[in-house]
Design an enzyme around this catalytic site. Structure first.
Site, short mmCIF file in Angstrom:
data_model
loop_
_atom_site.label_atom_id
_atom_site.label_comp_id
_atom_site.label_asym_id
_atom_site.label_seq_id
_atom_site.Cartn_x
_atom_site.Cartn_y
_atom_site.Cartn_z
N ASP A 451 0.53 -1.29 0.36
CA ASP A 451 0.30 0.14 -0.05
C ASP A 451 1.03 0.97 0.06
OD1 ASP A 451 -2.19 1.90 0.59
OD2 ASP A 451 -3.09 0.70 1.87
N ASP A 519 -10.90 1.32 -3.40
CA ASP A 519 -11.37 0.73 -1.70
C ASP A 519 -13.10 1.42 -2.18
OD1 ASP A 519 -9.35 0.86 -0.53
OD2 ASP A 519 -9.48 2.74 0.26
C1 DGJ Z 1 -5.54 1.59 1.91
C2 DGJ Z 1 -6.59 0.31 0.96
O1 DGJ Z 1 -6.85 1.05 -0.22
C3 DGJ Z 1 -7.20 -0.35 1.83
O2 DGJ Z 1 -8.03 -1.80 0.90
C4 DGJ Z 1 -6.63 -0.54 3.74
O3 DGJ Z 1 -5.74 -1.63 2.81
C5 DGJ Z 1 -6.31 0.21 4.01
N1 DGJ Z 1 -5.37 1.22 3.14
C6 DGJ Z 1 -5.40 -0.05 5.06
O4 DGJ Z 1 -4.73 1.11 5.44
#
Ligand code: DGJ
Length: 690
Positions: A451, A519
């Protein structure tokens, strides 16, 4: 015909792909001119090409130059901007030679007035319509003054002259990535850019231009994409004289990189695709190119994964994860990924980033027991990491406050309570390699969800006189780290993520296996996100989860089957709180996971056709169709779905019902989907009869 043809008399080069060709020529003044990018030509036809554009009056001038610098009567977007120590900018490039072999062409030039050499590099492949390009600048003086490089484009893509033009690209935001926009191309310089240090959610580094007459399955489309995961700029120029060109540059606005004697500067790759069969044809050409020449493991099928994020947020612990893993395994999940919250003092987003040891209160015996349980259940084990980040409230930051991007005496802007580690510093990249390598080795980690949740601010490196290099060097260090981890751990797979889809590009896809596209897991919103994603990037790389209903982000309730069907159009994952799913939901979910595994090769490796409220994939004799119905007023006609990419003379058997369909009928009359209710969906799996 050879892939690279050189006509020495005409001082012309031609690159040929199966369905396109690209032609360049030196003119009588030694300037490199762009002649053609479009339908295939023979060498004789190429030699007869006039220049794309030649306007020269007493007041104005314009040429279609392949890679213009500054100076002379040039007023368009330069591909190259340099400044010599005496302040001059004008460059005059003398051609010094070329090499051509194996689909590669390098054209070499020397600057007449200063110590610079330039190489324009091209590559084509026998089974792809992609043309790859990049540029390399070298300071070939042995001593003397450094030269400031202010812009070095990877490529400038010139289009043929047409009466009108339309521009397609994607815009977006967190949780609303990849929204396709298509509209008239302004007679102006249209700048698409990220100044954020990452690819960005707001716009993605590709453009498609057509003459306003292309459709999903017909018409000429010229598209180009930059393979880069940092800041970038694509300027699409349309002049009053009609010239259209897209200049692709990696780096921050006005980069100021100093090239010392002996130094070189190489750009990332920019790729162009010409398609004569519409936006759908262009997308299929991109997917096939990515599968053949970008992805590290294209032949693999992405596993069905479970991810804990939406179920638990930061509240992860061994017992809770074991319970989720048990339920995920019962559904047929193949890879269990524990998301954020497993390390350091990470109980929310305010602390712990950078301290990559399992949280002792939540994992008293480390991660080994959970990893063993996940494997006992028959799944692979994956972990979330965010290596480029640190919370100021962390042991790492307390020990190394100078490791972050910052400028002396200036504020350090926090976003999501975090700062960006400066990977351009070798000791920072070495630290990241050390803990990631140990983590993967000790736990046999199969999958890292990598990430990157915030963008660059105050992107300085005090003490480094050439600090602007970090915009490039950070990205290169991330690439090098991923490449090294993959090479040392051949079983390791990596998922690219940046607050959802903020780091989706061909550069990251060269070292990752899939991308977390957004997300936003609401299946209705996902239709647009996925539509935009698939314009360039292959569906098999597009992570798509089924989560809870009502959706935690949008509050929208949708049927389980609808949520599954939309997620089954990419790399299926499950991200819901399985402890709250009913027995009926779990049983139906297990059936749908099993069904996905049957259609997975077709979805992940097949050719994509986008239909109205449906997507279709064709892979060898197999065809998968996923159709959905949006909210419609009562009485609106239910129109049959006309399928694409089928053999009109063949018959196709429905593998669920045994029914036989004629290809010609499915294409001409269409399929009656039977979708009469809003938010209903249907999945059809056909096989061509031999
Ligand atoms: C952003 C990601 O897109 C989510 O899926 C998740 O992993 C969060 N960060 C965790 O902080």
């Amino acid at each position: 015909m050879t892939a690279v043809h050189h006509d020495s008399a005409a001082r012309l080069w031609m690159l040929s792909t199966p369905n396109s060709c690209y032609v360049l020529r030196l003119d009588d003044q030694g300037r490199l001119r762009h002649l053609h990018w479009g339908a295939p030509l023979t060498p004789d036809q190429a030699a007869a090409l006039p220049c794309v554009l030649d306007v020269a009056t007493n007041f104005d001038g314009e040429l279609a130059e392949e890679y213009p610098g500054e100076g002379g009567a040039r007023f368009g977007v330069p591909a190259l901007r340099v400044r010599y120590a005496d302040g001059s900018r004008t460059t005059v490039w003398d051609h010094t030679g070329h090499t051509a072999e194996d689909g590669r062409l390098t054209l070499a030039f020397r600057e007449r007035h200063g110590p610079l050499a330039l190489e324009l590099r091209y590559r084509v492949h026998p089974d792809s319509d992609a043309v790859e390009r990049r540029a390399l600048v070298r300071h070939d003086g042995t001593d003397g003054e450094p030269v400031l490089l202010q812009q070095v484009a990877a490529a400038r893509w010139t289009l043929p002259l047409r009466a009108d033009y339309r521009l397609s690209h994607v815009t977006g935001a967190w949780s609303a990535e990849n929204q396709l926009t298509r509209g008239p191309l302004a007679r102006a310089e249209t700048v698409l850019t990220s100044r954020r240090g990452i690819t960005g959610h707001q716009v993605n580094p590709w453009v498609a231009v057509d003459a306003g007459d292309a459709g999903e399955e017909h018409g000429e489309v010229w598209s180009s994409a930059l393979a880069w995961s940092g800041s970038w700029r694509i300027t699409v120029e349309r002049t009053v004289h009609g010239l259209v060109a897209a200049t692709h540059t990696a780096g921050h606005e006005g980069p100021a990189v100093t090239l010392a004697p002996g130094g070189t500067w190489e750009t990332p790759v920019s790729v162009g695709v010409y398609a004569a069969d519409g936006f759908g044809g262009a997308s299929r050409a991109w997917h096939s190119y990515a599968r053949s020449y970008v992805l590290p493991r294209p032949a693999e099928l992405r596993p069905v994964l479970y991810n804990s994020w939406e179920a638990t947020g930061f509240d992860v612990g061994e017992q809770g994860q074991r319970e989720l893993a048990r339920r995920a395994a019962a559904l047929g999940v193949e890879l269990f990924v524990m998301d954020d919250g497993w390390f350091g003092a990470r109980k929310d987003d305010s602390a712990g980033l950078g301290d990559w040891t399992p949280a002792p209160d939540r994992f008293p015996d480390g991660l080994a027991p959970l990893a063993a349980e996940v494997r006992r259940l028959g799944m692979r084990f994956g972990l979330w990491v965010e290596p480029e980040m640190v919370n100021p409230d962390s042991d790492l930051y307390r020990a190394h406050p100078d490791w972050v991007l910052h400028e002396q005496g200036r504020p350090r802007t926090e976003l999501r309570n975090q700062l960006v580690l400066n990977f351009a510093r070798p000791e920072v990249a070495a630290w990241a390699h050390d803990w990631l390598d140990r983590l993967v080795r000790e736990h046999g980690v199969d999958h890292l969800k990598w990430d990157m949740n915030r963008v660059f601010t105050e992107a300085g490196h005090p003490g480094d006189p050439d600090a602007d290099r970090l915009w490039h060097d950070h990205v290169r260090a991330v690439y090098a780290l991923m490449d090294r981890l993959r090479s040392d751990h051949p079983g390791l797979r990596i998922e690219a993520c940046s607050g959802g889809g903020g780091r989706t590009d061909l550069g990251i896809l060269a070292r990752t296996d899939q991308v977390w596209a957004s997300d936003n897991t609401d299946a209705l919103d996902r239709i647009a996100v996925q539509h935009g994603y698939g314009q360039v990037y292959p569906p098999g790389t597009m992570g798509a989860w089924v989560t809870d209903s009502p959706n935690p982000l949008t509050g929208r309730a949708l049927p389980l089957e609808f949520r599954f069907h939309l997620a089954m159009t990419g790399a299926l994952g499950i991200g819901g709180d399985l402890t709250a799913w009913s027995e009926d939901e779990l049983a139906r979910a297990a059936e749908l996971v099993a069904r996905y595994k049957r259609i997975r090769p077709v979805v992940q490796h097949g050719r994509l056709y986008r239909l109205a409220d449906a997507v279709q994939y064709v892979h060898g004799p197999e065809v998968v169709l996923v159709a959905w119905r949006l909210a419609r007023p009562h009485g609106a006609p239910v129109v049959p779905l006309r399928m694409a990419g089928l053999d009109p003379l063949a018959r196709y058997r429905d593998l669920d019902t045994g029914e036989l369909h004629h290809g010609a009928v499915l294409a001409a009359r269409g399929l009656t989907t039977g979708l009469t209710r809003d938010h209903s969906s249907r999945l059809l799996h056909l096989r061509q009869e031999s």
